[in-house]
Motif scaffolding. Sequence first.
Motif, PDB file in Angstrom:
ATOM      1  N   MET A   1      10.249  -2.547  -1.402  1.00 36.62           N
ATOM      2  CA  MET A   1       9.541  -3.653  -0.942  1.00 36.62           C
ATOM      3  C   MET A   1      10.450  -4.539   0.081  1.00 36.62           C
TER       4      MET A   1
ATOM      5  N   ASP B   1       6.489   2.260  -6.205  1.00 37.26           N
ATOM      6  CA  ASP B   1       6.475   3.211  -5.424  1.00 37.26           C
ATOM      7  C   ASP B   1       7.623   3.309  -4.120  1.00 37.26           C
ATOM      8  N   GLY B   2       8.621   2.416  -4.603  1.00 39.40           N
ATOM      9  CA  GLY B   2       9.807   2.400  -3.593  1.00 39.40           C
ATOM     10  C   GLY B   2      10.378   0.946  -3.528  1.00 39.40           C
TER      11      GLY B   2
ATOM     12  N   HIS C   1      -5.037   1.782   3.602  1.00 39.95           N
ATOM     13  CA  HIS C   1      -4.226   2.675   2.458  1.00 39.95           C
ATOM     14  C   HIS C   1      -3.846   1.816   1.144  1.00 39.95           C
TER      15      HIS C   1
ATOM     16  N   ASP D   1       2.623  -4.314  -7.172  1.00 39.70           N
ATOM     17  CA  ASP D   1       3.721  -4.929  -6.315  1.00 39.70           C
ATOM     18  C   ASP D   1       3.897  -6.469  -6.717  1.00 39.70           C
TER      19      ASP D   1
ATOM     20  N   THR E   1       9.804  -1.438  -6.402  1.00 43.09           N
ATOM     21  CA  THR E   1       8.569  -1.355  -7.025  1.00 43.09           C
ATOM     22  C   THR E   1       8.433   0.069  -7.640  1.00 43.09           C
TER      23      THR E   1
ATOM     24  N   MET F   1      -2.673  -1.551  -6.305  1.00 38.62           N
ATOM     25  CA  MET F   1      -1.308  -1.620  -5.671  1.00 38.62           C
ATOM     26  C   MET F   1      -0.637  -3.008  -5.504  1.00 38.62           C
TER      27      MET F   1
ATOM     28  N   TYR G   1       3.175  -3.166   3.491  1.00 37.97           N
ATOM     29  CA  TYR G   1       2.933  -1.953   4.106  1.00 37.97           C
ATOM     30  C   TYR G   1       4.299  -1.072   3.841  1.00 37.97           C
ATOM     31  N   TYR G   2       5.105  -1.284   2.898  1.00 36.18           N
ATOM     32  CA  TYR G   2       6.354  -0.697   2.732  1.00 36.18           C
ATOM     33  C   TYR G   2       6.302   0.605   2.353  1.00 36.18           C
ATOM     34  N   ARG G   3       5.243   0.797   1.811  1.00 35.30           N
ATOM     35  CA  ARG G   3       4.812   2.401   1.647  1.00 35.30           C
ATOM     36  C   ARG G   3       4.947   3.374   2.812  1.00 35.30           C
TER      37      ARG G   3
END
Length: 247
Positions: free
Chosen positions: A15, A12-13, A96, A105, A10, A101, A64-66
């Motif tokens: 997942m 942001d990282g 969060h 995702d 993603t 978001m 919640y992977y972030r």
Amino acid sequence: MQERSIDIKTRDGNMNTYVFHPDGPGPYPVVIHYMDSVGLREELSDMCRRLASVGYYVLLPNLYYRLARSVDLDADRLNDPAYAEKRDLMWTLNRHLTNTMIEQDTAAMFDFLTTDPAARPGKLGIVGYCMSGRFVYRVAGAFPERVAASASIYGARLLTDLPDSAHLLTDRIKGEMYFACAQHDHYITNEALEQIGALMKAANVRGSIEFYPEAEHGFAFPQRRAFHKASAERHWERLFALFRRNL
């Protein structure tokens, strides 16, 4: 049945996500199963297996992977003073996240699905519980050409004053939208549900809002103290019918 874990890239990282589908090459119609606030656990995997057992390709992402690749939380202890640290962790993880978001995702999951021949291209279904009820509602409006069927099961914060509140995209929903609501649920008010019903009616959204008598928030989870078997089975009946009609 086939099961595996993967990482989906993603913005942001990575997942971490679980995949479930029947044996055989497919392709199978897709359902994305969004987790509740307690996080990924075997209980949710069993629910995904139930969907896969009737012919669906199911994705279960760790939202919640972030902040964490895994958590160990017990929803039945959230009101226990000795469990305060874990309760605070859950709310930190929960709060969060934003609807925006989850839109991002979900777009990444769509990209991944194009790479797996077992996943049928095109329209898909989505289901979310508790925290993710609002995510499902938002995703249905954010991706109207892709989402054919959506189910929000005792969703929380469906209607807020935030700029990306789920209800703001009601008029963009093209698929069928179903809300399963517990009779006893302090996370949503009847007034909010009435407003959502009015928005759906004004936008001619196919779907319904159904109350489950005697049920409490969390009634569909078999490991939860609030589990209500009759309501849980009714919700499965509604889910299977919803996805059968549209997928």
